[in-house]
Write a protein that holds these residues in place. Structure first.
Motif, mmCIF file in Angstrom:
data_model
loop_
_atom_site.group_PDB
_atom_site.id
_atom_site.type_symbol
_atom_site.label_atom_id
_atom_site.label_comp_id
_atom_site.label_asym_id
_atom_site.label_seq_id
_atom_site.Cartn_x
_atom_site.Cartn_y
_atom_site.Cartn_z
ATOM 1 N N GLY A 146 0.793 -1.239 -0.039
ATOM 2 C CA GLY A 146 0.028 -0.123 -0.085
ATOM 3 C C GLY A 146 0.746 1.280 0.014
ATOM 4 O O GLY A 146 2.101 1.032 0.091
ATOM 5 N N SER A 147 0.064 2.342 -0.250
ATOM 6 C CA SER A 147 0.604 3.695 -0.104
ATOM 7 C C SER A 147 1.054 4.274 1.239
ATOM 8 O O SER A 147 0.707 3.690 2.013
ATOM 9 N N ALA A 148 2.197 5.194 1.116
ATOM 10 C CA ALA A 148 2.545 5.610 2.460
ATOM 11 C C ALA A 148 1.231 6.376 3.281
ATOM 12 O O ALA A 148 1.454 6.271 4.312
ATOM 13 N N ALA A 149 0.243 6.959 2.456
ATOM 14 C CA ALA A 149 -1.045 7.264 3.085
ATOM 15 C C ALA A 149 -1.528 6.257 3.720
ATOM 16 O O ALA A 149 -2.064 6.567 5.102
ATOM 17 N N LEU A 150 -1.883 5.115 3.041
ATOM 18 C CA LEU A 150 -2.518 4.260 4.035
ATOM 19 C C LEU A 150 -1.663 3.682 5.093
ATOM 20 O O LEU A 150 -2.318 3.769 6.274
ATOM 21 N N LYS A 151 -0.140 3.487 5.049
ATOM 22 C CA LYS A 151 0.270 3.226 6.200
ATOM 23 C C LYS A 151 0.470 4.190 7.322
ATOM 24 O O LYS A 151 0.730 4.171 8.568
ATOM 25 N N ALA A 152 0.148 5.521 6.905
ATOM 26 C CA ALA A 152 0.231 6.703 7.948
ATOM 27 C C ALA A 152 -1.219 6.747 8.586
ATOM 28 O O ALA A 152 -1.159 7.043 9.817
ATOM 29 N N SER A 153 -2.364 6.042 8.196
ATOM 30 C CA SER A 153 -3.287 6.140 8.692
ATOM 31 C C SER A 153 -3.741 4.917 9.413
ATOM 32 O O SER A 153 -4.802 5.057 10.211
ATOM 33 N N THR A 154 -3.238 3.813 9.396
ATOM 34 C CA THR A 154 -3.301 2.588 10.160
ATOM 35 C C THR A 154 -2.060 1.929 10.226
ATOM 36 O O THR A 154 -1.365 1.904 9.309
ATOM 37 N N THR A 155 -2.175 0.867 11.279
ATOM 38 C CA THR A 155 -1.115 -0.165 11.407
ATOM 39 C C THR A 155 -1.421 -1.526 10.546
ATOM 40 O O THR A 155 -2.437 -1.392 10.343
ATOM 41 N N ARG A 156 -0.331 -2.156 10.333
ATOM 42 C CA ARG A 156 -0.636 -3.578 9.525
ATOM 43 C C ARG A 156 -1.608 -4.071 10.301
ATOM 44 O O ARG A 156 -2.608 -4.926 9.919
ATOM 45 N N GLN A 157 -1.435 -4.288 11.720
ATOM 46 C CA GLN A 157 -2.337 -5.183 12.576
ATOM 47 C C GLN A 157 -3.620 -4.734 12.433
ATOM 48 O O GLN A 157 -4.356 -5.365 12.450
ATOM 49 N N GLN A 158 -3.919 -3.216 12.547
ATOM 50 C CA GLN A 158 -5.135 -2.605 12.616
ATOM 51 C C GLN A 158 -5.726 -2.962 11.081
ATOM 52 O O GLN A 158 -7.024 -3.372 11.272
ATOM 53 N N PHE A 159 -5.138 -2.918 10.259
ATOM 54 C CA PHE A 159 -5.713 -3.207 9.135
ATOM 55 C C PHE A 159 -6.232 -4.711 8.739
ATOM 56 O O PHE A 159 -7.343 -4.869 8.109
ATOM 57 N N THR A 160 -5.191 -5.600 9.043
ATOM 58 C CA THR A 160 -5.743 -6.928 8.856
ATOM 59 C C THR A 160 -6.799 -7.281 9.885
ATOM 60 O O THR A 160 -7.720 -7.993 9.360
ATOM 61 N N GLU A 161 -7.012 -6.691 10.976
ATOM 62 C CA GLU A 161 -8.002 -6.976 12.011
ATOM 63 C C GLU A 161 -9.384 -6.372 11.434
ATOM 64 O O GLU A 161 -10.518 -7.078 11.705
ATOM 65 N N ALA A 162 -9.214 -5.395 10.945
ATOM 66 C CA ALA A 162 -10.334 -4.680 10.321
ATOM 67 C C ALA A 162 -10.840 -5.341 9.074
ATOM 68 O O ALA A 162 -12.193 -5.818 8.952
ATOM 69 N N VAL A 163 -10.073 -5.964 8.181
ATOM 70 C CA VAL A 163 -10.328 -6.486 7.135
ATOM 71 C C VAL A 163 -11.157 -8.167 7.758
ATOM 72 O O VAL A 163 -12.149 -8.557 6.977
ATOM 73 N N ALA A 164 -10.375 -8.787 8.488
ATOM 74 C CA ALA A 164 -11.094 -9.950 9.083
ATOM 75 C C ALA A 164 -12.486 -9.704 9.725
ATOM 76 O O ALA A 164 -13.263 -10.857 9.440
ATOM 77 N N SER A 165 -12.431 -8.554 10.406
ATOM 78 C CA SER A 165 -13.942 -8.506 11.003
ATOM 79 C C SER A 165 -14.787 -8.152 9.929
ATOM 80 O O SER A 165 -16.056 -8.649 9.956
ATOM 81 N N THR A 166 -14.464 -7.410 8.996
ATOM 82 C CA THR A 166 -15.485 -7.147 8.026
ATOM 83 C C THR A 166 -15.713 -8.313 7.359
ATOM 84 O O THR A 166 -16.943 -8.645 6.814
ATOM 85 N N ASN A 167 -14.819 -9.286 7.018
ATOM 86 C CA ASN A 167 -15.051 -10.590 6.029
ATOM 87 C C ASN A 167 -16.018 -11.437 7.076
ATOM 88 O O ASN A 167 -16.981 -11.942 6.384
ATOM 89 N N ALA A 168 -15.891 -11.518 8.332
ATOM 90 C CA ALA A 168 -16.620 -12.449 9.260
ATOM 91 C C ALA A 168 -18.145 -11.461 9.270
ATOM 92 O O ALA A 168 -18.980 -12.438 9.115
#
Length: 167
Positions: A66-88
């Protein structure tokens, strides 16, 4: 201008539940010098591939490219947890189709002004209609930003679930 978009391969598009095999960078030579002149097809294909990679458990790989803008807005862990929550919450997506493509230029902040929530620059957002196995549908936004090195990278992914889009 050289356009580089991250695409994610899952071995077989029919097997969306399989984990991604690898992340690969697709290089596209583009004659246009302006973000406004690029074909939306490039972004539609990459938005769908990105969403499929997220479905298949590839959130970490998606974040890493992802872009620097994505990484500045969230951490890798927060991103993966949000995706997992949405998928569930959404269940398995069985079909996606693009709805629209928006191109936006965000002006950089004036000198001395507070930094905006979204960094200045060129953005392209692809809106996808995702249908689940249970028969429900939701809208997904997949956004790309033209980074300072003239490469397009993922800047954000949002699933607009039915309860979020009301009131």
């Amino acid at each position: 201008m050289k356009i580089i978009l991250a695409t994610f391969l899952s071995g077989s598009l029919a097997a969306l539940s399989a984990p991604p095999v690898m992340a690969q960078t697709a290089e596209v030579q583009a004659a246009p010098a302006s973000a406004q002149q690029l074909s939306g097809d490039i972004f539609i294909r990459n938005a769908i591939a990105t969403a499929q990679a997220l479905d298949a458990g590839g959130a970490g790989q998606v974040y890493d490219t992802g872009s620097a803008a994505l990484k500045a807005s969230t951490t890798r862990q927060q991103f993966t947890e949000a995706v997992a929550s949405t998928n569930a919450r959404t269940g398995g997506v069985v079909a996606r189709e693009w709805s629209r493509v928006e191109r936006v230029r965000v002006a950089p902040p004036a000198e001395g002004a507070n930094a905006p929530a979204v960094p200045g620059g060129n953005y392209i957002t692809v809106y996808l209609l995702a249908r689940t196995a249970s028969g429900t549908a939701h809208l997904e936004q997949v956004s790309f930003r033209l980074d300072e090195d003239n490469q397009w990278r993922l800047s954000g992914v949002t699933a607009l679930l039915p309860e979020q889009s009301q009131g």
